[in-house]
Design a protein around this motif. Structure first.
Motif, PDB file in Angstrom:
ATOM      1  N   GLU A  93       0.823  -1.203   0.000  1.00  9.56           N
ATOM      2  CA  GLU A  93       0.000   0.000   0.000  1.00  9.56           C
ATOM      3  C   GLU A  93       0.861   1.259   0.000  1.00  9.56           C
ATOM      4  N   GLN A  94       1.930   1.243   0.809  1.00 10.96           N
ATOM      5  CA  GLN A  94       2.782   2.424   0.908  1.00 10.96           C
ATOM      6  C   GLN A  94       3.600   2.646  -0.368  1.00 10.96           C
ATOM      7  N   SER A  95       4.211   1.571  -0.892  1.00  4.60           N
ATOM      8  CA  SER A  95       5.031   1.746  -2.093  1.00  4.60           C
ATOM      9  C   SER A  95       4.184   2.154  -3.292  1.00  4.60           C
ATOM     10  N   ALA A  96       2.941   1.645  -3.369  1.00  6.42           N
ATOM     11  CA  ALA A  96       2.051   2.032  -4.463  1.00  6.42           C
ATOM     12  C   ALA A  96       1.776   3.531  -4.419  1.00  6.42           C
ATOM     13  N   ALA A  97       1.538   4.052  -3.218  1.00 10.92           N
ATOM     14  CA  ALA A  97       1.272   5.488  -3.075  1.00 10.92           C
ATOM     15  C   ALA A  97       2.484   6.311  -3.473  1.00 10.92           C
ATOM     16  N   ILE A  98       3.658   5.935  -2.980  1.00 18.09           N
ATOM     17  CA  ILE A  98       4.881   6.697  -3.279  1.00 18.09           C
ATOM     18  C   ILE A  98       5.176   6.669  -4.779  1.00 18.09           C
ATOM     19  N   ARG A  99       5.055   5.509  -5.380  1.00 19.21           N
ATOM     20  CA  ARG A  99       5.385   5.364  -6.802  1.00 19.21           C
ATOM     21  C   ARG A  99       4.385   6.100  -7.691  1.00 19.21           C
TER      22      ARG A  99
ATOM     23  N   LEU B 232       5.404   9.683  -7.486  1.00 16.79           N
ATOM     24  CA  LEU B 232       6.658   9.821  -8.219  1.00 16.79           C
ATOM     25  C   LEU B 232       6.416   9.816  -9.730  1.00 16.79           C
ATOM     26  N   ALA B 233       5.510   8.972 -10.191  1.00 16.51           N
ATOM     27  CA  ALA B 233       5.175   8.918 -11.618  1.00 16.51           C
ATOM     28  C   ALA B 233       4.694  10.276 -12.105  1.00 16.51           C
ATOM     29  N   ASN B 234       3.825  10.914 -11.330  1.00 18.36           N
ATOM     30  CA  ASN B 234       3.331  12.249 -11.698  1.00 18.36           C
ATOM     31  C   ASN B 234       4.452  13.268 -11.736  1.00 18.36           C
ATOM     32  N   ILE B 235       5.329  13.225 -10.741  1.00 16.25           N
ATOM     33  CA  ILE B 235       6.431  14.194 -10.678  1.00 16.25           C
ATOM     34  C   ILE B 235       7.347  14.046 -11.886  1.00 16.25           C
ATOM     35  N   LEU B 236       7.681  12.820 -12.238  1.00 16.21           N
ATOM     36  CA  LEU B 236       8.571  12.590 -13.379  1.00 16.21           C
ATOM     37  C   LEU B 236       7.917  13.003 -14.693  1.00 16.21           C
ATOM     38  N   GLN B 237       6.600  12.869 -14.767  1.00 16.13           N
ATOM     39  CA  GLN B 237       5.914  13.207 -16.014  1.00 16.13           C
ATOM     40  C   GLN B 237       5.848  14.710 -16.255  1.00 16.13           C
TER      41      GLN B 237
ATOM     42  N   SER C 267       6.723  22.343  -3.882  1.00 16.86           N
ATOM     43  CA  SER C 267       5.427  22.763  -4.429  1.00 16.86           C
ATOM     44  C   SER C 267       4.914  21.755  -5.452  1.00 16.86           C
ATOM     45  N   ILE C 268       5.847  21.149  -6.205  1.00 20.85           N
ATOM     46  CA  ILE C 268       5.445  20.129  -7.185  1.00 20.85           C
ATOM     47  C   ILE C 268       5.001  18.860  -6.469  1.00 20.85           C
ATOM     48  N   VAL C 269       5.713  18.491  -5.409  1.00 23.83           N
ATOM     49  CA  VAL C 269       5.328  17.316  -4.624  1.00 23.83           C
ATOM     50  C   VAL C 269       3.911  17.500  -4.078  1.00 23.83           C
ATOM     51  N   LYS C 270       3.640  18.659  -3.516  1.00 28.46           N
ATOM     52  CA  LYS C 270       2.317  18.939  -2.952  1.00 28.46           C
ATOM     53  C   LYS C 270       1.241  18.844  -4.031  1.00 28.46           C
ATOM     54  N   ARG C 271       1.511  19.431  -5.182  1.00 29.01           N
ATOM     55  CA  ARG C 271       0.548  19.422  -6.283  1.00 29.01           C
ATOM     56  C   ARG C 271       0.255  17.999  -6.755  1.00 29.01           C
ATOM     57  N   GLU C 272       1.294  17.199  -6.918  1.00 23.89           N
ATOM     58  CA  GLU C 272       1.093  15.855  -7.459  1.00 23.89           C
ATOM     59  C   GLU C 272       0.483  14.910  -6.426  1.00 23.89           C
ATOM     60  N   LYS C 273       0.745  15.135  -5.150  1.00 19.33           N
ATOM     61  CA  LYS C 273       0.049  14.363  -4.125  1.00 19.33           C
ATOM     62  C   LYS C 273      -1.452  14.638  -4.201  1.00 19.33           C
ATOM     63  N   GLU C 274      -1.809  15.898  -4.405  1.00 20.59           N
ATOM     64  CA  GLU C 274      -3.227  16.252  -4.519  1.00 20.59           C
ATOM     65  C   GLU C 274      -3.862  15.601  -5.750  1.00 20.59           C
ATOM     66  N   GLN C 275      -3.102  15.533  -6.844  1.00 21.04           N
ATOM     67  CA  GLN C 275      -3.625  14.905  -8.054  1.00 21.04           C
ATOM     68  C   GLN C 275      -3.898  13.423  -7.838  1.00 21.04           C
ATOM     69  N   VAL C 276      -2.972  12.724  -7.169  1.00 21.77           N
ATOM     70  CA  VAL C 276      -3.169  11.297  -6.908  1.00 21.77           C
ATOM     71  C   VAL C 276      -4.337  11.077  -5.952  1.00 21.77           C
ATOM     72  N   ILE C 277      -4.470  11.944  -4.950  1.00 24.45           N
ATOM     73  CA  ILE C 277      -5.602  11.848  -4.020  1.00 24.45           C
ATOM     74  C   ILE C 277      -6.925  12.015  -4.770  1.00 24.45           C
ATOM     75  N   GLU C 278      -6.981  12.969  -5.685  1.00 29.17           N
ATOM     76  CA  GLU C 278      -8.192  13.155  -6.496  1.00 29.17           C
ATOM     77  C   GLU C 278      -8.496  11.906  -7.321  1.00 29.17           C
ATOM     78  N   ARG C 279      -7.446  11.270  -7.846  1.00 29.61           N
ATOM     79  CA  ARG C 279      -7.619  10.054  -8.643  1.00 29.61           C
ATOM     80  C   ARG C 279      -8.203   8.936  -7.777  1.00 29.61           C
ATOM     81  N   ILE C 280      -7.702   8.809  -6.565  1.00 33.24           N
ATOM     82  CA  ILE C 280      -8.213   7.784  -5.653  1.00 33.24           C
ATOM     83  C   ILE C 280      -9.662   8.070  -5.294  1.00 33.24           C
TER      84      ILE C 280
END
Length: 425
Positions: free
Chosen positions: A36-42, A45-50, A129-142
């Motif tokens: 569960e944890q590695s899926a969230a981190i990855r 990370l996928a969003n940040i790299l993109q 700021s990018i980390v914060k933004r992409e965490k929010e994007q993944v949360i919205e996806r979930i």
């Protein structure tokens, strides 16, 4: 299907030269054990790299560069397969052979190299700021799952039958696990990606195989890493003795989801027989569920089954009026019982073979699908071909299908409906 090369220990390149497409598709797939944890981190990370890197620090600058390369496409995403989490970097670009003097493919290789080896860092950390933004994007996806009642119902079914198991762990993690991610965890996962994750790279297009191999050797200096052999996922029974759960939400159409356990998985010799069995039960429009539950009895808006082969589970899904739940479950049970009793026609068998064959052949019309199919089936046989697999279905008999149906056991019924159903009970 694909020609294979080893770029480093644990890093393999698979190239399929074909004149079928005018574009070249490239896919990097990094794999590690799913938690569960590695899926969230990855996923973060996928969003940040993109969306940001050292050379193109903003998403708009990056997209403009890709647009200038004849609308080339590049994206990073995360998914799961069995007990593995997969972070994928995918690109599609025009083949240089269709251009006059330009070298677009080389530019795409340079961009891929930048995305992988030159992320946007400040003092060894990702930009906060990018980390914060992409965490929010993944949360919205979930959270979007809660608006899709079919997805929500399936997830609740999985959580009840296989809690804390790869089958029920989302490829994006959970909202709390995403919220808890730190910059240090992202940097650590990025380094793991580069140096530890098993990596498979795919190329499909009208390419020279040796030239492709040389390009990868030139642009990507990957280090050796350990390979964790792909294995069958153990599927323990749920720790509770419940067999039914009814939940209420503000909605109209009821969602009936039923789980069945089987002793067969993707790695079993009987896997092709189970593909046929599921096809006749509810996999296609001629199936017993579709014809009898939906068409004949008009009891469901939809009714189908699917085989989660990596977990050895079959799922039956039906959209029904809340007051028809008991009748629908009984009728679904009758369809499986009929198959167990050998009530299977030659027409059903022949139609299912044709549908499975057409489904697999049609998938091969897409370069992306060719990559996904081979990435899975190569675990069984790296010489996998569509023709060989179609041959596995051709000699399957009614008796084999009936015997296979007898190995399917109902495990859990989950029903999601509106408040009016609660009033009727």
């Amino acid at each position: 299907m694909f020609q294979q090369f080893t770029l480093a220990h644990g890093v393999k390149l698979f190239v399929r030269p074909t004149e079928q497409f005018k574009t070249i598709n490239i896919s990097f797939k990094w794999k590690e054990e799913l938690t569960e944890q590695s899926a969230a981190i990855r996923s973060v990370l996928a969003n940040i790299l993109q969306y940001s890197n050292e050379e193109y620090p903003t998403n708009s600058a990056f997209r403009k560069k890709l647009d200038d390369l004849y609308g080339s496409v590049l994206y990073v995403d995360s998914s799961k397969k069995g007990n593995k989490h997969i972070l994928s970097l995918n690109a599609e670009t025009v083949n240089d052979a269709f251009l006059s003097n330009e070298k677009v493919v080389d530019e795409i290789f340079s961009i891929l190299q930048t995305v992988i080896f030159k992320p946007l860092l400040q003092e060894g950390q990702f930009v906060e700021s990018i980390v914060k933004r992409e965490k929010e994007q993944v949360i919205e996806r979930i959270q979007s799952m809660y608006d899709d009642k079919t997805r929500y119902a399936q997830q609740r079914l999985l959580e009840n039958i296989r809690p804390n198991h790869p089958a029920s762990i989302s490829a994006n993690g959970t909202v709390p696990t995403v919220q808890a991610i730190t910059n240090d965890q992202l940097v650590k996962m990025y380094k793991q990606l580069l140096h530890e994750d098993e990596l498979s790279i795919y190329v499909v297009g009208d390419v020279d195989v040796n030239e492709m191999k040389q390009k990868f050797e030139k642009h990507f200096q990957f280090t050796d890493r350990q390979i964790i052999p792909t294995s069958e996922v153990s599927v323990p029974l749920a720790a509770n003795d419940k067999e039914f759960l009814h939940e209420i939400q503000d909605m109209k159409q009821g969602k009936l989801h039923i789980a069945y356990r089987t002793p067969v998985t993707f790695f079993s010799e009987e896997f092709p027989v189970m593909q046929m069995t599921n096809g006749i039960l509810g996999g296609f429009a001629h199936s017993k569920l579709f014809m009898n539950v939906r068409e004949k009895e008009s009891m469901a808006y939809y009714a189908s089954s699917s085989f989660a082969s990596l977990y050895g589970l079959i799922f039956v899904l039906a959209g029904i009026d809340a007051n028809l739940k008991d009748k629908a479950v009984k009728l679904i049970d009758e369809q499986l019982k009929a198959m167990q009793d050998g009530e299977i026609t030659d027409l059903e068998i022949n139609q299912t073979k044709s549908m499975l064959t057409n489904q697999l052949k049609e998938a091969m019309d897409s370069a992306r699908a060719q990559i996904e199919i081979y990435d899975q089936y190569k675990e069984l046989n790296e010489d996998f071909t569509v023709e060989d697999w179609i041959g596995k279905w051709s000699d399957i008999s009614k008796e084999q299908i009936g015997q296979m149906a007898s190995k399917i056991e109902k495990e859990f019924v989950y029903f999601l409906s509106g408040k009016e159903s609660e009033e009727n009970e």
